[in-house]
Motif scaffolding. Structure first.
Motif, PDB file in Angstrom:
ATOM      1  N   MET A  25      75.276   5.479 -18.862  1.00 50.87           N
ATOM      2  CA  MET A  25      75.624   6.616 -18.006  1.00 50.87           C
ATOM      3  C   MET A  25      75.411   6.292 -16.522  1.00 50.87           C
ATOM      4  N   ASP A  26      74.275   5.618 -16.266  1.00 49.96           N
ATOM      5  CA  ASP A  26      73.976   5.297 -14.865  1.00 49.96           C
ATOM      6  C   ASP A  26      74.997   4.326 -14.288  1.00 49.96           C
ATOM      7  N   ASP A  27      75.467   3.391 -15.146  1.00 53.34           N
ATOM      8  CA  ASP A  27      76.473   2.442 -14.665  1.00 53.34           C
ATOM      9  C   ASP A  27      77.790   3.145 -14.332  1.00 53.34           C
ATOM     10  N   LEU A  28      78.209   4.101 -15.219  1.00 54.95           N
ATOM     11  CA  LEU A  28      79.447   4.863 -14.954  1.00 54.95           C
ATOM     12  C   LEU A  28      79.310   5.683 -13.675  1.00 54.95           C
ATOM     13  N   LYS A  29      78.151   6.303 -13.544  1.00 48.00           N
ATOM     14  CA  LYS A  29      77.926   7.145 -12.358  1.00 48.00           C
ATOM     15  C   LYS A  29      78.019   6.309 -11.088  1.00 48.00           C
ATOM     16  N   ALA A  30      77.319   5.170 -11.080  1.00 44.50           N
ATOM     17  CA  ALA A  30      77.334   4.321  -9.882  1.00 44.50           C
ATOM     18  C   ALA A  30      78.728   3.793  -9.598  1.00 44.50           C
ATOM     19  N   LYS A  31      79.448   3.436 -10.672  1.00 43.07           N
ATOM     20  CA  LYS A  31      80.796   2.873 -10.514  1.00 43.07           C
ATOM     21  C   LYS A  31      81.739   3.866  -9.834  1.00 43.07           C
ATOM     22  N   TYR A  32      81.779   5.091 -10.373  1.00 41.10           N
ATOM     23  CA  TYR A  32      82.779   6.042  -9.871  1.00 41.10           C
ATOM     24  C   TYR A  32      82.363   6.688  -8.554  1.00 41.10           C
ATOM     25  N   LEU A  33      81.061   6.868  -8.354  1.00 43.80           N
ATOM     26  CA  LEU A  33      80.653   7.399  -7.054  1.00 43.80           C
ATOM     27  C   LEU A  33      80.947   6.387  -5.955  1.00 43.80           C
ATOM     28  N   ASP A  34      80.843   5.104  -6.268  1.00 39.93           N
ATOM     29  CA  ASP A  34      81.167   4.078  -5.283  1.00 39.93           C
ATOM     30  C   ASP A  34      82.670   4.046  -4.997  1.00 39.93           C
ATOM     31  N   LEU A  35      83.488   4.173  -6.085  1.00 43.16           N
ATOM     32  CA  LEU A  35      84.943   4.196  -5.886  1.00 43.16           C
ATOM     33  C   LEU A  35      85.376   5.417  -5.061  1.00 43.16           C
ATOM     34  N   ILE A  36      84.733   6.550  -5.335  1.00 46.55           N
ATOM     35  CA  ILE A  36      85.066   7.775  -4.572  1.00 46.55           C
ATOM     36  C   ILE A  36      84.699   7.593  -3.104  1.00 46.55           C
ATOM     37  N   ALA A  37      83.544   7.022  -2.849  1.00 40.23           N
ATOM     38  CA  ALA A  37      83.087   6.850  -1.467  1.00 40.23           C
ATOM     39  C   ALA A  37      84.007   5.926  -0.686  1.00 40.23           C
ATOM     40  N   ASN A  38      84.607   4.932  -1.366  1.00 38.79           N
ATOM     41  CA  ASN A  38      85.458   3.958  -0.678  1.00 38.79           C
ATOM     42  C   ASN A  38      86.944   4.338  -0.674  1.00 38.79           C
ATOM     43  N   ALA A  39      87.312   5.460  -1.303  1.00 39.07           N
ATOM     44  CA  ALA A  39      88.714   5.894  -1.329  1.00 39.07           C
ATOM     45  C   ALA A  39      89.172   6.230   0.093  1.00 39.07           C
ATOM     46  N   SER A  40      90.336   5.716   0.459  1.00 36.63           N
ATOM     47  CA  SER A  40      90.801   5.883   1.842  1.00 36.63           C
ATOM     48  C   SER A  40      91.807   7.021   2.038  1.00 36.63           C
TER      49      SER A  40
END
Length: 356
Positions: free
Chosen positions: A1-16
């Motif tokens: 769960m923590d890996d999924l959370k970190a993955k998608y929160l990082d992708l959201i933060a970097n979305a342009s």
């Protein structure tokens, strides 16, 4: 769960942009997203495993959705900020010129007509546009067998179910208003009846709906001489110059004697000018009210007599303002009105000049 959370929160933060945000949403919580697929696996788990995994997955989904919404808002705010930097408004500049409004020529001419006749003591009477056979025909000495009915190109309405009465009609003239005014007020009386009327006709000088004003004066000693004076004074005031008239014997069922009225005019280059020249133009019908019309309205013809007349408002508007086609009043782009310079403040009076 923590890996999924970190993955998608990082992708959201970097979305342009919003397109990138949408890709992340589909990959995470779309129908085939990773989080959605893991939630489908809950059914294969034991009750004890579901108690742990279920809340954790729901919390993860909520957190990802919240992060997506926050990122969309941040991107929208950033876009607005960039737009505000590139666009600006100088509030010290003068405003754009606003064109002055105007009234339709028919409305203006109707007001002009009413103002002139008001100076001669005429009041305004009104009546329904859907009339009974009695008021539109019979009371005006036009029985069912009279040939004048065919000449009027009448629009007949549907007879109410179960009724034996003649079908109602769209009024073919405003003469029914005269009958109603006489019934209500009796004699003596001086009224004009402006309003819309309807006939099944359509060409350059006729339309299925047009505007008319009729006048009625009933008294003890009213004669054709009074009628002639009223019409000459009206035409001169309306056209702004002394207008010669010519009365020709005619026939109308509701007047006897009856007269068509011509006005002096001249033709140049296909245009007509009223009040000048050596030609004549028919402009209205008139006459002394028929005794049967007075009787139908409850007025004793042995005691009272008077005159009536009818003028097409559209027709005199065309003559005064040089409008060549009657249909232009109803089916044209109304910007053409500015060409003719209509102003609701310019109203001719019987005594000359304009009232404002």
């Amino acid at each position: 769960m923590d890996d999924l959370k970190a993955k998608y929160l990082d992708l959201i933060a970097n979305a342009s942009d919003e397109a990138a945000i949408e890709e992340v949403r589909l990959a995470a919580v779309g129908k085939k997203g990773e989080v959605s697929l893991k939630m489908r696996e809950l059914g294969k788990m034991t009750p004890e495993e579901r108690q742990v995994a279920g809340p954790a997955l729901n919390a993860l989904k909520d957190e990802i959705n919240a992060a997506l919404a926050a990122k969309k808002t941040a991107l929208a705010d950033a876009a607005l900020e960039e737009r505000l930097k590139s666009e600006w408004l100088d509030v010290t500049l003068p405003s754009r010129h606003a064109r002055q409004g105007t009234v339709h020529p028919i409305s203006q001419v109707t007001e002009e007509v009413m103002a002139i006749f008001a100076d001669m003591g005429f009041t305004v009477a009104e009546g329904p546009q859907i009339e009974s056979d009695w008021y539109n025909f019979d009371a005006l000495n036009i029985p069912s067998h009279h040939s004048a009915r065919a000449e009027m190109d009448t629009f007949y309405m549907k007879t109410p179910e179960g009724s034996n009465d003649a079908p109602p009609v769209l009024r073919t003239h405003t003469s029914p208003v005269q009958i109603r005014a006489l019934e209500k007020n009796g004699a003596p009386i001086r009224v004009i009846a402006p309003g819309r009327v309807y006939r099944a006709d359509y060409d350059q000088t006729h339309t299925p709906m047009f505007n008319q004003v009729e006048g009625l004066a009933i008294g003890k000693d009213i004669s054709m001489a009074n009628l002639k004076w009223v019409l000459e004074e009206f035409l001169s005031a309306f056209f702004g110059k002394r207008v010669k008239t010519r009365f020709r014997a005619s026939h109308f069922p509701f007047t006897e004697p009856s007269a068509e009225v011509d006005v002096q005019c001249k033709w140049e280059d296909g245009k007509v000018t009223v009040g000048e020249g050596d030609d004549w133009l028919e402009i209205l019908g008139s006459g002394m009210v028929h005794p049967k019309v007075l009787e139908a309205a409850g007025v004793d013809p042995n005691e009272w007599q008077g005159f009536a007349f009818g003028i097409g408002i559209d027709r005199i508007a065309m003559l005064k303002y040089g409008i060549p086609d009657l249909r232009a009043f109803f089916d044209s782009d109304l910007r053409w009105l500015r060409h003719y310079g209509f102003s609701a403040l310019d109203v001719p009076t019987l005594h000359g000049g304009l009232s404002r």
